[in-house]
Write an enzyme that holds these catalytic residues in place. Structure first.
Site, PDB file in Angstrom:
ATOM      1  N   LYS A  13       0.825  -1.217   0.000  1.00  0.00           N
ATOM      2  CA  LYS A  13       0.000   0.000   0.000  1.00  0.00           C
ATOM      3  C   LYS A  13       0.858   1.265   0.000  1.00  0.00           C
ATOM      4  O   LYS A  13       0.616   2.174  -0.776  1.00  0.00           O
ATOM      5  CB  LYS A  13      -0.899   0.059   1.253  1.00  0.00           C
ATOM      6  CG  LYS A  13      -1.895  -1.065   1.381  1.00  0.00           C
ATOM      7  CD  LYS A  13      -2.826  -0.825   2.578  1.00  0.00           C
ATOM      8  CE  LYS A  13      -2.104  -0.802   3.923  1.00  0.00           C
ATOM      9  NZ  LYS A  13      -1.564  -2.075   4.366  1.00  0.00           N
ATOM     10  N   ARG A  88      -9.432   0.726   8.968  1.00  0.00           N
ATOM     11  CA  ARG A  88      -8.957  -0.629   9.222  1.00  0.00           C
ATOM     12  C   ARG A  88      -9.978  -1.450   9.969  1.00  0.00           C
ATOM     13  O   ARG A  88      -9.748  -2.641  10.216  1.00  0.00           O
ATOM     14  CB  ARG A  88      -7.709  -0.540  10.087  1.00  0.00           C
ATOM     15  CG  ARG A  88      -6.415  -0.968   9.404  1.00  0.00           C
ATOM     16  CD  ARG A  88      -5.319  -0.751  10.426  1.00  0.00           C
ATOM     17  NE  ARG A  88      -4.100  -1.441  10.128  1.00  0.00           N
ATOM     18  CZ  ARG A  88      -3.086  -0.896   9.457  1.00  0.00           C
ATOM     19  NH1 ARG A  88      -3.174   0.293   8.934  1.00  0.00           N
ATOM     20  NH2 ARG A  88      -1.975  -1.590   9.319  1.00  0.00           N
ATOM     21  N   ARG A 127      11.853  -6.171   4.479  1.00  0.00           N
ATOM     22  CA  ARG A 127      11.802  -4.764   4.910  1.00  0.00           C
ATOM     23  C   ARG A 127      12.427  -4.608   6.313  1.00  0.00           C
ATOM     24  O   ARG A 127      13.058  -3.605   6.608  1.00  0.00           O
ATOM     25  CB  ARG A 127      10.354  -4.267   4.916  1.00  0.00           C
ATOM     26  CG  ARG A 127      10.221  -2.798   5.302  1.00  0.00           C
ATOM     27  CD  ARG A 127       8.834  -2.261   5.050  1.00  0.00           C
ATOM     28  NE  ARG A 127       7.893  -2.668   6.075  1.00  0.00           N
ATOM     29  CZ  ARG A 127       6.587  -2.396   6.057  1.00  0.00           C
ATOM     30  NH1 ARG A 127       6.061  -1.745   5.036  1.00  0.00           N
ATOM     31  NH2 ARG A 127       5.806  -2.784   7.031  1.00  0.00           N
ATOM     32  N   ARG A 133      11.952  -1.467  10.984  1.00  0.00           N
ATOM     33  CA  ARG A 133      10.733  -1.063  11.697  1.00  0.00           C
ATOM     34  C   ARG A 133      10.488  -2.015  12.868  1.00  0.00           C
ATOM     35  O   ARG A 133      10.561  -3.225  12.699  1.00  0.00           O
ATOM     36  CB  ARG A 133       9.535  -1.099  10.731  1.00  0.00           C
ATOM     37  CG  ARG A 133       9.035   0.269  10.370  1.00  0.00           C
ATOM     38  CD  ARG A 133       7.944   0.191   9.343  1.00  0.00           C
ATOM     39  NE  ARG A 133       6.737  -0.463   9.846  1.00  0.00           N
ATOM     40  CZ  ARG A 133       5.583  -0.464   9.178  1.00  0.00           C
ATOM     41  NH1 ARG A 133       5.486   0.131   8.025  1.00  0.00           N
ATOM     42  NH2 ARG A 133       4.542  -1.074   9.686  1.00  0.00           N
ATOM     43  N   ARG A 144      -0.312  -9.149  13.078  1.00  0.00           N
ATOM     44  CA  ARG A 144      -0.915  -8.141  12.189  1.00  0.00           C
ATOM     45  C   ARG A 144      -1.760  -8.805  11.105  1.00  0.00           C
ATOM     46  O   ARG A 144      -2.813  -8.292  10.728  1.00  0.00           O
ATOM     47  CB  ARG A 144       0.181  -7.274  11.564  1.00  0.00           C
ATOM     48  CG  ARG A 144       0.684  -6.194  12.538  1.00  0.00           C
ATOM     49  CD  ARG A 144       2.107  -5.768  12.257  1.00  0.00           C
ATOM     50  NE  ARG A 144       2.297  -5.115  10.977  1.00  0.00           N
ATOM     51  CZ  ARG A 144       3.470  -5.058  10.353  1.00  0.00           C
ATOM     52  NH1 ARG A 144       4.548  -5.612  10.889  1.00  0.00           N
ATOM     53  NH2 ARG A 144       3.563  -4.454   9.192  1.00  0.00           N
TER      54      ARG A 144
HETATM   55  P1  ADP Z   1       1.246  -2.166   7.748  1.00  0.00           P
HETATM   56  O1  ADP Z   1       2.544  -2.315   7.038  1.00  0.00           O
HETATM   57  O2  ADP Z   1       1.027  -3.257   8.751  1.00  0.00           O
HETATM   58  O3  ADP Z   1       0.077  -1.941   6.843  1.00  0.00           O
HETATM   59  P2  ADP Z   1       0.982   0.572   8.888  1.00  0.00           P
HETATM   60  O4  ADP Z   1       2.176   1.432   8.743  1.00  0.00           O
HETATM   61  O5  ADP Z   1      -0.227   0.930   8.102  1.00  0.00           O
HETATM   62  O6  ADP Z   1       1.467  -0.913   8.663  1.00  0.00           O
HETATM   63  O7  ADP Z   1       0.544   0.522  10.448  1.00  0.00           O
HETATM   64  C1  ADP Z   1       1.440   0.121  11.453  1.00  0.00           C
HETATM   65  C2  ADP Z   1       0.710   0.011  12.792  1.00  0.00           C
HETATM   66  O8  ADP Z   1       0.119   1.285  13.144  1.00  0.00           O
HETATM   67  C3  ADP Z   1      -0.477  -0.961  12.837  1.00  0.00           C
HETATM   68  O9  ADP Z   1      -0.062  -2.296  13.070  1.00  0.00           O
HETATM   69  C4  ADP Z   1      -1.294  -0.373  13.988  1.00  0.00           C
HETATM   70  O10 ADP Z   1      -0.728  -0.697  15.247  1.00  0.00           O
HETATM   71  C5  ADP Z   1      -1.144   1.122  13.802  1.00  0.00           C
HETATM   72  N1  ADP Z   1      -2.205   1.670  12.912  1.00  0.00           N
HETATM   73  C6  ADP Z   1      -2.013   2.249  11.690  1.00  0.00           C
HETATM   74  N2  ADP Z   1      -3.183   2.621  11.140  1.00  0.00           N
HETATM   75  C7  ADP Z   1      -4.157   2.282  12.033  1.00  0.00           C
HETATM   76  C8  ADP Z   1      -5.570   2.372  12.032  1.00  0.00           C
HETATM   77  N3  ADP Z   1      -6.242   2.894  11.007  1.00  0.00           N
HETATM   78  N4  ADP Z   1      -6.243   1.888  13.122  1.00  0.00           N
HETATM   79  C9  ADP Z   1      -5.599   1.366  14.162  1.00  0.00           C
HETATM   80  N5  ADP Z   1      -4.269   1.232  14.221  1.00  0.00           N
HETATM   81  C10 ADP Z   1      -3.535   1.681  13.171  1.00  0.00           C
END
Ligand code: ADP
Length: 186
Positions: A13, A88, A127, A133, A144
């Site tokens: 994404k 989400r 990554r 990260r 996740r």
């Molecule tokens: P990913 O690579 O898992 O898609 P993101 O960078 O989008 O990672 O998100 C990393 C973390 O930030 C998630 O695992 C969650 O803990 C938190 N997070 C991000 N966006 C949201 C959201 N919309 N609702 C709740 N938690 C979120």
């Protein structure tokens, strides 16, 4: 152009969002990025976010909706936007609809990037080596993915029922996938 990018962890994404932002000239809002910035700035939000993120848990919906609500008030969001990693959960999607409704606006498309779990896990482990990260370790990644299936995947039905869902194959190189997304956005 008001778009939501949907997909599990490791679906790509963030990579596609950066390209779409340039292509359509719209702001890209990644809630994950907002939370990582808050962490490095050491704010209250950042401290709270750290607890959830490092365990692969989602932050409470009201916190996320508060963040997004503020962003939606910004002038540069008037001409369109691209959300990545938000919504989400169903309550987040309902909250977004309500906020847009109140402004007489609505989403144009929801693009779901589909990749099998094995591919996603491989990408995230790679990554982890490059970016370091804190949530890219095998245990957190598995959590996740589970959260994605439990809480986020139902959004596909939510948006399909509203005629907004466009699913695209997320296997291939970055440019191929980008072309597929542009094709469905028309
Ligand atoms: P990913 O690579 O898992 O898609 P993101 O960078 O989008 O990672 O998100 C990393 C973390 O930030 C998630 O695992 C969650 O803990 C938190 N997070 C991000 N966006 C949201 C959201 N919309 N609702 C709740 N938690 C979120």
């Amino acid at each position: 152009m008001k778009i939501v990018l949907l997909g599990g962890p490791g679906a790509g994404k963030g990579t596609q969002a950066a390209k779409l932002k340039d292509e359509y000239g719209i702001p890209h809002i990644s809630t994950g990025e907002v939370l990582r910035e808050a962490r490095s700035a050491g704010t209250e939000l950042g401290k709270k976010a750290a607890e959830y993120m490092d365990e692969g848990k989602l932050l409470p919906d009201d916190i996320i909706l508060g963040i997004v609500g503020e962003k939606l008030e910004m002038q540069e969001m008037k001409n369109g936007f691209l959300f990545d990693g938000f919504p989400r959960t169903i309550p987040q999607a309902e909250g977004l609809d309500e906020m847009l409704d109140n402004k007489g606006r609505s989403l144009d498309a929801v693009v779901s990037i589909e990749v099998p779990d094995e591919t996603a896990v491989k990408r995230l482990l790679r990554r982890a080596e490059i970016e370091g990260r804190t949530d890219d370790n095998r245990e957190t990644i598995e959590h996740r993915l589970k959260i994605y299936y439990d809480q986020t995947e139902p959004l596909k039905t939510y948006y399909r029922n509203r005629g907004l869902l466009k699913s695209i194959d997320g296997i291939g190189n970055v440019d191929e996938i980008f072309e597929r997304i542009k094709a469905v956005l028309g």
